[in-house]
Design a protein around this motif. Structure first.
Motif, PDB file in Angstrom:
ATOM      1  N   GLY A 115      -6.534   6.866 -13.317  1.00  0.00           N
ATOM      2  CA  GLY A 115      -6.178   5.873 -12.315  1.00  0.00           C
ATOM      3  C   GLY A 115      -5.870   6.506 -10.969  1.00  0.00           C
ATOM      4  N   LEU A 116      -6.355   5.886  -9.905  1.00  0.00           N
ATOM      5  CA  LEU A 116      -6.076   6.367  -8.552  1.00  0.00           C
ATOM      6  C   LEU A 116      -4.768   5.759  -8.064  1.00  0.00           C
ATOM      7  N   ILE A 117      -3.775   6.614  -7.770  1.00  0.00           N
ATOM      8  CA  ILE A 117      -2.492   6.140  -7.253  1.00  0.00           C
ATOM      9  C   ILE A 117      -2.551   5.975  -5.737  1.00  0.00           C
ATOM     10  N   GLY A 118      -3.087   6.963  -5.042  1.00  0.00           N
ATOM     11  CA  GLY A 118      -3.191   6.866  -3.590  1.00  0.00           C
ATOM     12  C   GLY A 118      -3.541   8.188  -2.950  1.00  0.00           C
ATOM     13  N   ASN A 119      -3.571   8.189  -1.618  1.00  0.00           N
ATOM     14  CA  ASN A 119      -3.989   9.361  -0.859  1.00  0.00           C
ATOM     15  C   ASN A 119      -2.990   9.696   0.244  1.00  0.00           C
ATOM     16  N   VAL A 120      -2.997  10.969   0.621  1.00  0.00           N
ATOM     17  CA  VAL A 120      -2.292  11.452   1.806  1.00  0.00           C
ATOM     18  C   VAL A 120      -3.307  12.259   2.614  1.00  0.00           C
ATOM     19  N   ILE A 121      -3.468  11.931   3.897  1.00  0.00           N
ATOM     20  CA  ILE A 121      -4.365  12.680   4.772  1.00  0.00           C
ATOM     21  C   ILE A 121      -3.531  13.350   5.859  1.00  0.00           C
ATOM     22  N   CYS A 161       0.804  -1.214   0.000  1.00  0.00           N
ATOM     23  CA  CYS A 161       0.000   0.000   0.000  1.00  0.00           C
ATOM     24  C   CYS A 161       0.839   1.268   0.000  1.00  0.00           C
ATOM     25  N   TYR A 162       2.143   1.183   0.080  1.00  0.00           N
ATOM     26  CA  TYR A 162       2.983   2.367  -0.060  1.00  0.00           C
ATOM     27  C   TYR A 162       3.093   2.717  -1.532  1.00  0.00           C
ATOM     28  N   ARG A 163       2.731   3.937  -1.873  1.00  0.00           N
ATOM     29  CA  ARG A 163       2.672   4.329  -3.272  1.00  0.00           C
ATOM     30  C   ARG A 163       3.574   5.516  -3.569  1.00  0.00           C
ATOM     31  N   GLY A 164       4.683   5.639  -2.837  1.00  0.00           N
ATOM     32  CA  GLY A 164       5.589   6.760  -3.036  1.00  0.00           C
ATOM     33  C   GLY A 164       5.404   7.811  -1.958  1.00  0.00           C
ATOM     34  N   THR A 165       5.955   8.988  -2.179  1.00  0.00           N
ATOM     35  CA  THR A 165       5.865  10.081  -1.203  1.00  0.00           C
ATOM     36  C   THR A 165       5.421  11.369  -1.882  1.00  0.00           C
ATOM     37  N   LEU A 166       4.838  12.254  -1.074  1.00  0.00           N
ATOM     38  CA  LEU A 166       4.413  13.575  -1.548  1.00  0.00           C
ATOM     39  C   LEU A 166       5.027  14.626  -0.643  1.00  0.00           C
ATOM     40  N   THR A 167       5.625  15.650  -1.236  1.00  0.00           N
ATOM     41  CA  THR A 167       6.260  16.733  -0.479  1.00  0.00           C
ATOM     42  C   THR A 167       5.502  18.030  -0.736  1.00  0.00           C
ATOM     43  N   PHE A 168       5.173  18.728   0.355  1.00  0.00           N
ATOM     44  CA  PHE A 168       4.449  19.995   0.248  1.00  0.00           C
ATOM     45  C   PHE A 168       4.826  20.884   1.424  1.00  0.00           C
ATOM     46  N   ARG A 190       6.482  18.300  -4.870  1.00  0.00           N
ATOM     47  CA  ARG A 190       6.842  17.179  -5.741  1.00  0.00           C
ATOM     48  C   ARG A 190       6.294  15.868  -5.183  1.00  0.00           C
ATOM     49  N   ALA A 191       6.310  14.856  -6.027  1.00  0.00           N
ATOM     50  CA  ALA A 191       6.057  13.474  -5.605  1.00  0.00           C
ATOM     51  C   ALA A 191       7.230  12.624  -6.069  1.00  0.00           C
ATOM     52  N   ASN A 192       7.497  11.558  -5.349  1.00  0.00           N
ATOM     53  CA  ASN A 192       8.634  10.698  -5.689  1.00  0.00           C
ATOM     54  C   ASN A 192       8.244   9.232  -5.625  1.00  0.00           C
ATOM     55  N   HIS A 193       8.889   8.443  -6.486  1.00  0.00           N
ATOM     56  CA  HIS A 193       8.761   6.979  -6.495  1.00  0.00           C
ATOM     57  C   HIS A 193       7.316   6.520  -6.705  1.00  0.00           C
ATOM     58  N   LEU A 194       6.606   7.181  -7.607  1.00  0.00           N
ATOM     59  CA  LEU A 194       5.250   6.744  -7.902  1.00  0.00           C
ATOM     60  C   LEU A 194       5.294   5.401  -8.626  1.00  0.00           C
ATOM     61  N   PRO A 195       4.391   4.483  -8.312  1.00  0.00           N
ATOM     62  CA  PRO A 195       4.440   3.138  -8.898  1.00  0.00           C
ATOM     63  C   PRO A 195       3.828   3.101 -10.299  1.00  0.00           C
ATOM     64  N   VAL A 196       4.253   2.122 -11.078  1.00  0.00           N
ATOM     65  CA  VAL A 196       3.682   1.878 -12.404  1.00  0.00           C
ATOM     66  C   VAL A 196       3.404   0.386 -12.522  1.00  0.00           C
ATOM     67  N   MET A 256       5.232  13.073   3.161  1.00  0.00           N
ATOM     68  CA  MET A 256       4.360  12.043   3.733  1.00  0.00           C
ATOM     69  C   MET A 256       4.164  10.895   2.754  1.00  0.00           C
ATOM     70  N   GLN A 257       3.916   9.714   3.306  1.00  0.00           N
ATOM     71  CA  GLN A 257       3.700   8.521   2.501  1.00  0.00           C
ATOM     72  C   GLN A 257       2.364   8.618   1.753  1.00  0.00           C
ATOM     73  N   ILE A 258       2.379   8.251   0.486  1.00  0.00           N
ATOM     74  CA  ILE A 258       1.140   8.084  -0.269  1.00  0.00           C
ATOM     75  C   ILE A 258       0.659   6.658  -0.034  1.00  0.00           C
ATOM     76  N   VAL A 259      -0.585   6.528   0.429  1.00  0.00           N
ATOM     77  CA  VAL A 259      -1.134   5.221   0.792  1.00  0.00           C
ATOM     78  C   VAL A 259      -2.271   4.879  -0.156  1.00  0.00           C
TER      79      VAL A 259
END
Length: 393
Positions: free
Chosen positions: A198-204, A100-107, A124-130, A222-225
Motif C-alpha cells: 500500500g502507498l502511504i504517501g510521498n515527501v519531495i 492528504c496529510y499522512r504523517g511526518t518523516l524525519t531525516f 523515523r516516521a510519525n503518525h502514519l495513518p491506518v 517534512m509532511q508526508i502527502v
C-alpha cells in the motif's frame, strides 16, 4: 551507473547502506569500508568541519540558479526564490486538503567531501495513518535521487507500528557541484506479504540547500502527502526578466513538480515549449530539452525572446508542458499563460512585476521574478490553434 549496496552492523552507529559505485571503485561508495563507516548524525567529522572559503562559496553558488550570461548572480535572487517556494508550498497544501496529510518523516543530510557522496540518515516516521483504528501498518521507505531514478535505496520493514524508527544510513554517489539540480523523493509504503504494497504517501525535497550548505548534519521533518488528486496537473516554476535597453525578455524554466504520468511505465518524458503570442499570432517558439522518465524534472534553462517594450501590453507567453512521444503526436501535460490575458492571477501578476522591475532598473537586465504556477489541464480556447505571424518584407 551500476548500483551496489553494503551494510554494516555497529551498536554505536545506525545501519549503513551505500548506494551507487563510489569514485574509488570497488563497489560501495569507494573508501567507505573504514572502521567507522560514517559519522553519527549531530556530530561533524573533522574532515567536513574545515572552514574552506572555496567550498562555502561553491555551496552558495550551487544553491542559486544561473541567469546572467556573464556568470553573475542576481543580488537578492535567493530571497526571491524563497518567497516563491513559500507561496508554492502554501498553495500546494491548500490543494491537497486535510485528508492528504499522512504523517511526518524525519531525516538528516550531510555531504562527505572526502568520498564525494551525499549522506542520508532516515530517522523515523510519525503518525502514519491506518484504515482501521485497531490495526497498525508495516512501513518502509524507498528513496530516489531525482531526476535519475536509477539511484535509489530502501529501508527495512518496521513491523506493526505507526511510528517506525528506521535509523538507517544511506549514501548517494553524486558530485557536490550537481546537488543544486537534484531532488530527493521519499515514498512511504505499507508492506503486505500477499498483495500489492500500500502507498502511504510521498515527501519531495526539491532544494537540498534549503536549510544548510550540507557541511554538517542538518535534520528535517517534512509532511508526508498522499498521491496526486485528479484535478491536480502539477506545478511549474518560472522566472521572468526583461531589459528595456536590449528589448529582450528572458523566460527561465526552472523545474516542474508532480506532473501526470502518461506512459505505461508510470512516467512521462516532459519538455516545456514557450510561444510568444502578439495580437493573437505566434511570433516565436522556443523549447527546453526533454527529461526522460521524470515527473519532477529540473531544467534551469533560459529562453530568450525579442520583445519591444511597446508590444508588452498586447503580448502573452503560452507555456506548455509536453510529454515527448517517439511515435505519434506529443501529449499535453498542462499549460500556463503569462501576460495580461492570462486566466490565472499568478500569470498576470508575474508579468506586471517583471516589467515594473525592468523600468526601475533602466539600462540593465531586471532581477528575475519567480513564481510557481498551477498547471491548467487544457489550453484556453482563445490560445488554441494560434496562426503564425506574417514575416515582414
Amino acid at each position: 551507473m551500476s548500483i551496489s549496496r553494503k551494510s554494516w552492523e555497529n551498536p554505536h552507529n545506525p545501519r549503513v547502506h551505500v548506494t551507487g559505485s563510489g569514485p574509488g571503485g570497488g563497489g560501495a561508495g569507494g573508501g567507505m569500508g573504514r572502521k567507522t563507516p560514517c559519522s553519527s548524525p549531530g556530530l561533524i567529522s573533522t574532515s567536513d568541519a574545515s572552514d574552506s572559503s572555496e567550498r562555502r562559496a561553491s555551496s552558495a553558488k550551487n544553491s542559486l540558479f544561473l541567469f546572467n550570461d556573464e556568470g553573475e548572480f542576481p543580488e537578492d535572487h535567493d530571497e526571491v526564490d524563497e518567497r516563491s517556494v513559500l507561496r508554492y508550498e502554501l498553495g500546494f497544501y491548500e490543494k491537497t486538503g486535510k485528508d492528504c496529510y499522512r504523517g511526518t518523516l524525519t531525516f538528516a543530510l550531510r555531504y562527505d567531501f572526502i568520498h564525494r557522496v551525499l549522506m542520508l540518515h532516515v530517522l523515523r516516521a510519525n503518525h502514519l495513518p491506518v484504515e482501521d483504528k485497531e490495526q497498525t501498518v508495516d512501513p518502509y521507505v524507498k528513496v530516489y535521487l531525482l531526476p535519475d531514478r536509477r539511484n535509489h535505496c530502501k529501508t527495512r520493514i518496521c513491523k506493526k507500528t505507526n511510528d517506525p524508527e528506521f535509523n538507517e544510513m544511506f549514501s548517494f554517489d553524486v558530485s557536490f557541484n550537481t546537488l543544486s539540480s537534484k531532488m530527493l523523493q521519499f515514498t512511504v509504503y505499507d508492506f503486505d506479504r500477499f498483495t500489492r504494497h500500500g502507498l502511504i504517501g510521498n515527501v519531495i525535497m526539491r532544494d537540498l540547500f534549503d536549510k544548510s550548505d550540507l557541511y554538517a548534519w542538518t535534520e528535517y521533518t517534512m509532511q508526508i502527502v498522499c498521491s496526486q488528486e485528479k484535478n491536480d496537473f502539477g506545478d511549474l516554476l518560472l522566472y521572468l526578466s526583461y531589459s528595456v535597453t536590449e528589448q529582450k525578455l528572458w523566460v527561465t524554466v526552472a523545474k516542474a513538480y508532480n506532473l501526470r504520468p502518461m506512459d505505461i511505465t508510470g512516467a512521462s518524458d516532459p519538455y516545456v515549449k514557450v510561444e510568444q503570442v502578439y495580437r493573437g499570432r505566434r511570433v516565436k517558439l522556443r523549447k527546453t530539452t526533454t527529461k526522460r522518465a521524470n515527473l519532477n524534472p529540473v531544467y534551469h534553462e533560459t529562453l530568450e525572446f525579442d520583445l519591444p517594450s511597446t508590444q508588452a501590453g498586447e503580448t502573452n507567453m503560452l507555456v506548455q508542458v509536453m510529454d515527448w512521444d517517439r511515435i505519434g503526436k506529443d501529449d499535453l501535460l498542462g499549460c500556463t499563460i503569462l501576460g495580461h490575458d492570462s486566466p490565472t492571477s499568478q500569470g498576470r501578476t508575474q508579468w506586471e512585476q517583471c516589467f515594473a522591475l525592468a523600468y526601475t532598473d533602466q539600462g540593465h537586465k531586471s532581477k528575475p521574478v519567480g513564481t510557481w504556477h498551477s498547471i491548467l489541464s487544457e489550453v484556453p480556447e482563445n490560445f488554441r490553434d494560434i496562426p503564425k505571424a506574417k514575416k515582414r518584407k
